[in-house]
Scaffold this motif. Structure first.
Motif, mmCIF file in Angstrom:
data_model
loop_
_atom_site.group_PDB
_atom_site.id
_atom_site.type_symbol
_atom_site.label_atom_id
_atom_site.label_comp_id
_atom_site.label_asym_id
_atom_site.label_seq_id
_atom_site.Cartn_x
_atom_site.Cartn_y
_atom_site.Cartn_z
ATOM 1 N N ALA C 460 1.062 -1.215 -0.024
ATOM 2 C CA ALA C 460 0.126 -0.027 -0.090
ATOM 3 C C ALA C 460 0.951 1.491 -0.025
ATOM 4 C CB ALA C 460 -0.884 -0.012 1.164
ATOM 5 N N PHE C 461 1.826 1.256 0.759
ATOM 6 C CA PHE C 461 2.774 2.423 0.940
ATOM 7 C C PHE C 461 3.612 2.542 -0.480
ATOM 8 C CE2 PHE C 461 6.910 4.413 1.751
ATOM 9 C CZ PHE C 461 6.681 5.419 2.158
ATOM 10 N N TYR C 462 4.057 1.806 -0.891
ATOM 11 C CA TYR C 462 5.103 2.149 -2.269
ATOM 12 C C TYR C 462 4.105 2.229 -3.440
ATOM 13 C CZ TYR C 462 4.852 -2.829 -3.681
ATOM 14 O OH TYR C 462 4.716 -4.100 -4.283
ATOM 15 N N MET C 463 2.911 1.831 -3.399
ATOM 16 C CA MET C 463 2.137 1.844 -4.439
ATOM 17 C C MET C 463 1.544 3.365 -4.385
ATOM 18 S SD MET C 463 2.437 -0.422 -6.789
ATOM 19 C CE MET C 463 1.175 0.527 -7.893
ATOM 20 N N PHE C 464 0.922 4.028 -3.231
ATOM 21 C CA PHE C 464 0.822 5.132 -3.241
ATOM 22 C C PHE C 464 1.984 6.262 -3.479
ATOM 23 C CE2 PHE C 464 -3.464 3.396 -2.560
ATOM 24 C CZ PHE C 464 -4.375 4.298 -2.927
ATOM 25 N N ARG C 465 2.968 5.899 -2.956
ATOM 26 C CA ARG C 465 4.151 6.523 -3.287
ATOM 27 C C ARG C 465 4.359 6.916 -4.547
ATOM 28 N NH1 ARG C 465 9.068 4.521 -4.490
ATOM 29 N NH2 ARG C 465 11.093 5.893 -4.066
ATOM 30 N N LEU C 466 4.379 5.863 -5.437
ATOM 31 C CA LEU C 466 4.321 6.075 -6.762
ATOM 32 C C LEU C 466 3.118 6.662 -7.277
ATOM 33 C CD1 LEU C 466 5.434 4.938 -9.430
ATOM 34 C CD2 LEU C 466 3.920 2.894 -9.355
ATOM 35 N N SER C 542 -6.241 -6.080 8.128
ATOM 36 C CA SER C 542 -5.615 -5.870 6.830
ATOM 37 C C SER C 542 -6.019 -4.527 6.069
ATOM 38 C CB SER C 542 -5.831 -6.992 5.805
ATOM 39 O OG SER C 542 -7.246 -7.223 5.561
ATOM 40 N N ILE C 543 -7.527 -4.140 6.308
ATOM 41 C CA ILE C 543 -7.900 -2.999 6.287
ATOM 42 C C ILE C 543 -7.153 -1.868 6.874
ATOM 43 C CG2 ILE C 543 -10.042 -1.241 6.222
ATOM 44 C CD1 ILE C 543 -11.874 -4.056 6.061
ATOM 45 N N THR C 544 -7.072 -2.145 8.145
ATOM 46 C CA THR C 544 -6.057 -0.792 8.759
ATOM 47 C C THR C 544 -4.910 -1.016 8.235
ATOM 48 O OG1 THR C 544 -7.292 -2.222 10.777
ATOM 49 C CG2 THR C 544 -5.600 -0.341 11.142
ATOM 50 N N VAL C 545 -3.920 -1.898 7.949
ATOM 51 C CA VAL C 545 -2.722 -1.807 7.443
ATOM 52 C C VAL C 545 -2.751 -1.361 6.116
ATOM 53 C CG1 VAL C 545 -1.254 -3.799 6.089
ATOM 54 C CG2 VAL C 545 -1.914 -4.029 8.479
ATOM 55 N N ALA C 546 -3.755 -1.518 5.244
ATOM 56 C CA ALA C 546 -3.873 -0.837 3.715
ATOM 57 C C ALA C 546 -3.971 0.665 4.151
ATOM 58 C CB ALA C 546 -5.037 -1.373 3.101
ATOM 59 N N CYS C 547 -4.833 0.921 5.161
ATOM 60 C CA CYS C 547 -5.129 2.213 5.420
ATOM 61 C C CYS C 547 -3.795 3.234 5.929
ATOM 62 C CB CYS C 547 -6.021 2.587 6.181
ATOM 63 S SG CYS C 547 -7.606 2.254 5.548
ATOM 64 N N ILE C 548 -3.016 2.557 6.505
ATOM 65 C CA ILE C 548 -1.915 3.021 7.243
ATOM 66 C C ILE C 548 -0.825 3.254 6.055
ATOM 67 C CG2 ILE C 548 0.243 2.544 8.809
ATOM 68 C CD1 ILE C 548 -1.666 0.798 10.715
ATOM 69 N N GLY C 549 -0.895 2.233 5.486
ATOM 70 C CA GLY C 549 0.184 2.377 4.313
ATOM 71 C C GLY C 549 -0.266 3.568 3.247
ATOM 72 N N ILE C 550 -1.650 3.839 3.088
ATOM 73 C CA ILE C 550 -1.803 4.872 2.139
ATOM 74 C C ILE C 550 -1.684 6.212 2.750
ATOM 75 C CG2 ILE C 550 -3.786 5.862 1.117
ATOM 76 C CD1 ILE C 550 -4.853 3.119 0.811
ATOM 77 N N VAL C 551 -1.979 6.284 4.195
ATOM 78 C CA VAL C 551 -1.865 7.608 4.683
ATOM 79 C C VAL C 551 -0.493 7.860 4.793
ATOM 80 C CG1 VAL C 551 -2.213 8.779 6.978
ATOM 81 C CG2 VAL C 551 -4.231 7.421 6.096
ATOM 82 N N ALA C 552 0.346 6.996 5.148
ATOM 83 C CA ALA C 552 1.751 7.015 5.433
ATOM 84 C C ALA C 552 2.360 7.682 4.142
ATOM 85 C CB ALA C 552 2.573 6.037 5.699
ATOM 86 N N ALA C 553 1.943 7.025 3.037
ATOM 87 C CA ALA C 553 2.459 7.757 1.803
ATOM 88 C C ALA C 553 1.965 9.159 1.540
ATOM 89 C CB ALA C 553 2.286 6.752 0.453
#
Lengths: 518, 102, 659, 171
Positions: C460-466, C542-553
């Protein structure tokens, strides 16, 4: 007697063709090109091929005249070999007709030597007697020594002829030493008599000497490591069509002769009880041969040398077929995979050398990979055929080479007398390595820009030669049923088993000398 | 005329064969190498005849006959090849003919 | 239906071949329009045919065969060029032809100016033919044919733009690594052939092995070991094709090829061959718990390993490449825990959104005149609105946001992995039965599930970073590209839109149920008994995890966090020299997460990757060649007497051993 | 008596054979060829001891009379001076080869001497025996070995063509 002559017709026709074109050459206008002699040879060989096909369809024949029967066996095994050798000879001749003038060595004797070499090969595969086989082998060898050096103005060709000659004669010495011991042990050189003798008597020390010497001699002809070293030098120096004949024809004949000698004469149980049976020797030779051949093929810069090393590694695969084969009561002499593989290999290598022949011009041949660059843009058809040959040699479906490997490997896996799984695995590794250098040819032909203008021989018969070979390779790979059936027939139908007894009675073999073993 | 055991003949033949082989391996002169090959063939002939004598049948003689014939054929071609080599290299030394390698 | 439904398979498989032949032989003379038509129409029609066949199957009909020809039919040997359309191959065929067709259409726009346009389409069609052989073949030999075929075509396509040495080296690397994998596959195939007495047909194999499966617990040790060896060898082959540790190294390098090729081969089709093969042979793999556990472990490790590397990539295609490796890791985790249906489900959704992302990135690269560094882009949503929207959908889908395709399939896999642990009432018992498999490895599968969750965070993080770096923030590239972008045409935008739709709705297709018929009995039992504490909590986690990644990015690249670097830079000038521009996050991340992961990873994989693949494979091969060359110079020195000596030495060795 | 003759001939054969490969008077191939003739004559003597009269005659006629003459002819034609021949170059590979040959020969001789069956002297032939005469050998040649015999003619033809191709200056 008349029936025998009809049955011997493939050999007789080939013999007559050889003599006929020799005469034709004498009476031909020396200033005219000799192309037509080549065509006459092709027609003659085609007639012989037709005769072979007729005999094969009848399932092999027994020669009634006893003195013929002790010397020659016309079983499907031999007839399959005839057909293969004749096809290779025809393709070689077709590839040569315009190659010779371009290399400034167009003499009519060339064609008769090719025909006589084929005759020698045919005698080898049909021989029921070691001495007949030996004479056949010599006819073939002497003709090939000369053909290798046929471009006599080229120092390379002469060097090839010289190397092949000296080593060939050297290997002959070992063959004869072994043959002498065969005679010493059994009182005969007839394969069936020998087989009968060894079925009753322990081969003992004689057996060891015989096996060793025969392996050296045949190892030389089939170019098994470490008896292979002449191969790249000779293939490189020889005219390209002749290199094709050596790779396709000589090796086929040598392998079939080897299969016949070892499986018929030395196929008995006693031979497997020697310190190490010949099967085990071939097992290791196969591993050594395919590995060394493959690795050395990778480092080659010259395409002809690469093909030479590739032919060495193929000898290793074919040896698997030999090891996997087993004669049962004089019946099955070999697994059918062996025959299919020989067919696939022989046609692919003859075809590949025919394509390589195109690259010769004006007495010169410099066939490095670099000179293949962009070949496909100028000669689309030839390049396509070359792709087919490379794919077949590499064992990529749907070519005959793939099926050949598949059949040989399944034969080996199905063998009950030995666990050949490790051998098959080594072979698989090797065929993976092999893909590298075969693909390299394709990459250079299709993906590199041409470095220079191509000066190639434009020749319709040459095109027919590799076109036909490519067609057969693809058809045999895609619709293999008929070919597999023929291979199976060649492997199993062996009418000579019945004639073994008659052979023994004809030759009037005295009682064996009592020898105690060990 | 038959007091000599077979093994003596065979030993003699094998020694001759070995001498011929060593000649092939060591001599540089192509002609001498070829002579050594002839020696090897003669050694085989000797062995064949010894076996024939031991068994009392003449098949061995016939085989020896074929070997002589083959040796003659090889001699013709071999000497022609040596002549050809000499024409190119002005030498009949085997190790002067080594352009094809690697 | 007047048309025999079986012959649809012939249309599906051989139309692309026809296209390849026409374009390859006559493409130069035909002109671009005809080449385009032939290239796309053949695959399009194949897709329609696949759709018909699928409808037929869906209406409750039996799976069917189509015999193209009796290839080998002699004596005891039967190998046919035969195709088999069951639930699994139906799904794969639809994905391959469907996504393949869209990529063909996209290529019309993308490759429009290439001088070897026809050759490109010929290769592409040939690839489709090989891939369809791989998935539709009814026996191992046809699969092998396809397996080698896709390898060859991918080599041709990666090398399509072989002009510099670097790309040539990439091709060589892909070739060598794939050879290693293929070698494993071939060995496995021959072992299987040996073990199964020459049987190559899947159905016959299945019945052969299900006889043994009935007594799985009492499988003799020897057989059990043989089957494990077969499975592991086949798995090596799968690793090679599907870019798993340690054979993943070729895939990122293979990005040298044209982008649609990456989308087709390196995202949607060829790389899934390994997953397909294992699923196809699930009856075999289910007999070897050890092999299954190995697959699951390798899959999970690949997922996390590739995801951590993905975070620091700057090249848009490299990010997607590592993301592909990581997602393939998920699929292997899925098959390793026996969740075959879930894996194929993920395979399908991944094909949609990853093809979308690759094509989107292709559109971006095309627009940016070949620029691939995301830090030289930015704010592209202004330039490429449609690409932006579709790319966003793909990113959401891969990140695992509920409602989008990727969420469901990833969920299914993690569920399978987490649920396996506490299984107790599996019907099969006995030494090394399934219950032991589940029992012994239970804790381990929980660990793997957590690993999968962490990988999901990274994803989630690197894709949204991209996504953010490319489409938001300020433009940082050169002005010329900004002023004169190559706007994508309809040929490029329509596939993007179709794939975007699929990336949403693809998740609602009940793949696991659909595939139930092809699973062997043990695999079905395993699926039916999934349940654990972790699996109940899985969805919220896993929903939480995805959200954390997106928000962090968002925080680090668009939100307030992006000022952090300059903030640091003004206070601490020394830092500025270390982290100029936007690399701060990367560096920080690199130091804190990637470095430790990589230290561990390198400790683990240095040997395999650098020594075995780079050392022995890529760099070692030339070394061996050089050494062999030197050796051959010594031995093969042209002297005829040396050759004679070799013969005599051979003779002496023979005498020594035989006397 | 017989043994004495055997030993004389055997030693003569081996000595003259060794003289072929290690010529006593320099490296001149003419000396080698002459030694070869001597060896062939000794061998013919041995063949007579083995009651192989026909082969003994052929040995003298073909080997000594034709083949060695051909050799000498070629040597004369090439007119090689012994200084053209260069110095012998003993190399490691040749040494290895000689060792290998020595090993093989010793093992083979060991085999031969160990075998009890071979230690028996051969059975005596009746005094009116036709063993090894032209008649009996010829009889075999034209019956059991008719096929290889005929093939030999092809072989000789091929050899003639080959020799012409390789050696003739102008074709």
């Amino acid at each position: 007697m008349a029936a025998d002559l009809a049955h011997l017709s493939p050999l007789l026709i080939v013999c007559c063709v050889g003599l006929g074109i020799l005469l034709l050459d004498v009476f031909a206008d020396p200033k005219q090109p000799k192309t037509f002699i080549g065509y006459v040879a092709v027609v003659g060989l085609l007639v012989a091929l037709a005769a072979t096909g007729w005999l094969f369809a009848t399932g092999g024949v027994l020669l009634t005249q006893p003195y013929f029967a002790v010397a020659l066996t016309l079983d499907p095994f031999a007839l399959f070999g005839f057909a293969l050798i004749l096809v290779v000879a025809i393709l070689t001749t077709l590839a040569s007709v315009h190659y010779l003038p371009s290399q400034r060595c167009e003499w009519g004797e060339y064609y008769s030597l090719v025909v006589f070499a084929s005759l020698g090969m045919m005698v080898m595969v049909a021989a029921a007697d070691l001495i007949t086989m030996f004479v056949g082998l010599e006819i073939m060898s002497v003709a090939i020594y000369v053909l290798a050096g046929f471009k006599r103005q080229s120092p390379f060709a002469i060097e090839a002829a010289m190397k092949y000659f000296f080593l060939g004669a050297f290997a002959t010495g070992f063959l004869l030493y072994g043959l002498a011991f065969v005679y010493g042990a059994t009182g005969s050189t007839n394969l069936n008599v020998v087989a009968e003798h060894f079925a009753k008597n322990d081969p003992g020390l004689y057996g060891i000497v015989i096996v060793i010497m025969m392996i050296v001699a045949f190892g030389f002809k089939i170019a098994a490591v470490p008896f292979h070293m002449w191969t790249p030098d000779v293939y490189e120096g020889s005219p390209s069509p002749i290199a094709g004949l050596m790779a396709g024809g000589v090796k086929t004949a040598a392998f079939l002769a080897l299969a016949r000698v070892f499986l018929t004469a030395f196929g008995g149980a006693d031979f497997e009880n020697l310190a190490i049976s010949w099967r085990e020797v071939f097992y290791w030779l196969a591993i050594l041969t395919m590995t060394v051949g493959n690795i050395l093929a990778v480092v080659q810069q010259n395409v002809k040398r690469m093909l030479a090393y590739s032919s060495i590694s193929h000898a290793g695969y074919i040896l698997i077929g030999i090891v996997a084969s087993r004669s049962v009561d004089g019946g099955a002499v070999a697994g059918s995979g062996l025959f299919f593989y020989l067919l696939a290999y022989a046609l692919s290598s003859v075809g590949a050398f025919a394509v390589v022949s195109m690259l010769g011009k004006d007495g010169e041949e410099d066939i490095t990979y670099g000179n293949l660059a962009g070949f496909a843009y100028r000669h689309g058809f030839a390049a396509l055929c070359m792709v087919i040959f490379m794919a077949s040699l590499a064992g990529i479906p749907p070519t005959a080479g793939f099926l050949g490997k598949y059949l040989v490997f399944t034969d080996a896996l199905a063998a009950t007398h030995m666990n050949l799984l490790p051998l098959v695995l080594v072979a698989v590794v090797n065929s993976m390595i092999g893909v590298y250098y075969y693909l390299k040819v394709i990459v250079f032909m299709y993906m590199r820009e041409p470095r220079r203008e191509f000066e190639t021989i434009r020749s319709v018969p040459m095109g027919i030669a590799f076109g036909l070979a490519a067609l057969v390779v693809v058809v045999c790979g895609s619709f293999p049923d008929t070919t597999i059936r023929w291979s199976a027939k060649a492997a199993t139908g062996n009418p000579s088993a019945d004639s073994a007894i008659s052979a023994a009675s004809v030759i009037d073999v005295p009682a064996p000398v009592a020898t105690t073993a060990k | 005329m038959s007091g000599i055991p077979l093994s003596w003949w065979l030993t003699l033949g094998t020694v001759l064969f070995g001498v011929g082989t060593i000649g092939v391996l060591t001599r540089r002169n192509a002609l001498v190498v070829f002579m050594s090959i002839e020696l090897m063939l003669n050694a085989v002939n000797l062995i064949l005849l010894a076996f024939a004598r031991q068994r009392g049948d003449e098949h061995g003689h016939v085989l020896a006959f074929f070997i002589i014939a083959v040796a003659a054929a090889e001699a013709a071609v071999g000497l022609a090849i040596i002549l050809s080599v000499f024409r190119h290299k002005r030498s009949v030394n085997l190790d002067d003919v080594r352009a094809l390698k690697h | 239906m007047s048309l025999q439904v079986e012959s649809l398979l012939g249309i599906i498989v051989f139309l692309p071949l026809l296209g390849a032949v026409i374009n390859g032989l006559a493409g130069k003379k035909l002109g671009k329009g005809v080449v385009t038509f032939v290239g796309c129409a053949t695959v399009g029609v194949a897709f329609v045919a696949a759709l018909f066949a699928w409808l037929h199957l869906k209406s409750g009909q039996q799976p069917f065969h189509w015999l193209a020809w009796n290839w080998i039919d002699a004596g005891s040997l039967h190998v046919n060029l035969e195709y088999y359309f069951d639930h699994l191959s139906a799904l794969m065929t639809l994905v391959v032809t469907g996504v393949g067709f869209l990529i063909h259409v996209f290529s019309v726009g993308y490759m429009g100016e290439d001088k070897s346009y026809y050759r490109y389409f010929a290769y592409l069609n040939l690839f489709m033919f090989s891939m369809l052989n791989l998935v539709l073949g009814s026996n191992m030999v046809v699969m092998f044919l396809g397996w080698e075929g896709v390898g060859l075509c991918s080599y041709l396509l990666i090398g399509f733009w072989f002009d510099d040495d670097l790309k040539a080296q990439a091709g060589q690397k892909a070739f060598i690594v794939n050879r290693i994998g293929d070698f494993g596959f071939l060995i496995g195939m021959f072992l299987l052939l040996f073990y199964a007495d020459g049987t190559v047909d899947y159905l016959q194999l299945q019945s052969l092995f299900s006889d043994q499966a009935r007594e799985v617990g009492t499988l003799p040790l020897r057989d059990s070991l043989t089957i494990t060896a077969i499975c592991l060898c086949l798995f090596v082959g799968a690793c090679g094709k599907s870019a798993q540790i340690p054979l993943y190294v070729w895939l990122p390098d293979a990005m040298a090829g044209p982008t649609p090729v990456s989308a087709l081969i390196h995202a949607a089709t060829m790389v899934t061959a390994g997953v397909y093969m294992i699923t196809r042979l699930n009856f075999l793999f289910m007999l070897s718990p050890i092999a299954m556990a190995t697959i699951a472990t390798v899959g999970a490790l690949t997922a996390i390993f590739a995801a951590t590397i993905g975070i620091v990539q700057r090249d848009i295609k490299k990010v997607l490449a590592y993301s592909t490796v990581s997602q393939l890791g998920y699929m292997f985790l899925g098959v390793g825990v026996g969740a075959f249906g879930a894996s194929v489900f993920h395979l399908m959704t991944h094909a949609f959104f990853k093809a979308l992302l690759f094509l989107g990135s292709g559109a971006v690269i095309h627009a940016m005149h070949g620029e691939q560094d995301i830090f030289k882009m930015g704010n592209l949503r202004k330039l490429l609105p449609i690409t932006h929207i579709t790319f966003l959908i793909g990113t959401i889908a891969i990140a695992g946001v509920p409602g989008f395709a990727g969420f469901f399939s990833k969920e299914a896999i993690l569920h399978g992995s987490a649920g396996l642990g506490l299984t107790t009432d599996v019907a099969l018992t006995g030494p090394w039965g399934l219950s032991e498999y589940a029992g012994v490895f239970a804790g381990w599968f929980q660990v793997l599930t957590v690993v999968g969750l962490v990988a999901a965070l990274c994803t989630a993080f690197y894709m949204f970073r991209l996504y953010f770096v490319t489409f938001w923030t300020d433009y940082r590239g050169d002005r010329h590209s900004w002023d004169h972008p190559h706007k994508p045409g309809f040929a490029m935008e329509i596939p993007l839109m179709v794939l975007a739709v699929l990336s949403i709705v693809g998740g609602y297709f009940p793949v696991s149920d659909w595939l139930a018929p092809i699973l062997s009995r043990p695999a079905q039992l395993l699926v039916e008994n999934h349940d654990s504490a972790l699996s109940h909590m899985l969805m919220p986690i896993s929903i939480t995890v995805a959200c954390i990644g997106i928000v962090a990015a968002w925080f680090l690249y668009v939100g307030p966090g992006r000022r952090l670097p300059s903030l640091f830079a003004s206070r601490l000038s020394w830092l500025h020299t270390v982290v100029f521009n936007k690399y701060f996050v990367d560096e920080l991340y690199h130091g804190m997460i990637v470095r430790p992961v990589q230290v561990v990873a390198q400790a683990l994989f240095l040997v395999v990757d650098r020594v075995v693949i780079d050392g022995i494979g890529v760099r070692g091969a030339p070394w061996v060649v050089a050494m062999t060359g030197r050796m051959i110079r010594f031995v093969q020195n042209g002297e005829v007497q040396r050759y004679a000596v070799a013969m005599v030495v051979g003779l002496a060795v023979l005498v020594y051993f035989l006397k | 008596m017989e043994q004495v003759i055997f030993w004389i001939l055997a030693i003569g054969t081996v000595a003259s054979s060794v003289a072929v490969i290690v010529p006593p008077m320099g490296r001149n191939p003419v000396h080698g060829a002459l030694s070869l003739v001597v060896a062939f004559f000794f061998l013919a003597g041995l063949y007579v001891m083995l009651v192989a009269h026909l082969v003994a005659v052929l040995q003298v006629l073909i080997y000594a009379g034709a083949i060695v003459v051909l050799f000498l002819f070629v040597i004369m034609l090439l007119n090689i001076q012994s200084e053209d021949l260069g110095h012998p170059r003993p190399t490691i590979s040749k040494l290895i080869g000689v060792i290998a040959v020595g090993f093989v020969s010793i093992v083979l001789i060991g085999f031969i001497l160990k075998d009890k069956g071979m230690a028996e002297p051969p059975v005596g032939l009746p005094s009116d025996s036709t063993f090894g005469t032209v008649k009996t050998v010829g009889n075999l040649l034209y019956t059991s070995y008719i096929v290889p015999f005929e093939l030999t003619s092809i072989l000789l033809l091929v050899a003639v063509i080959g020799a012409v191709i390789m050696a003739k200056r102008r074709l």
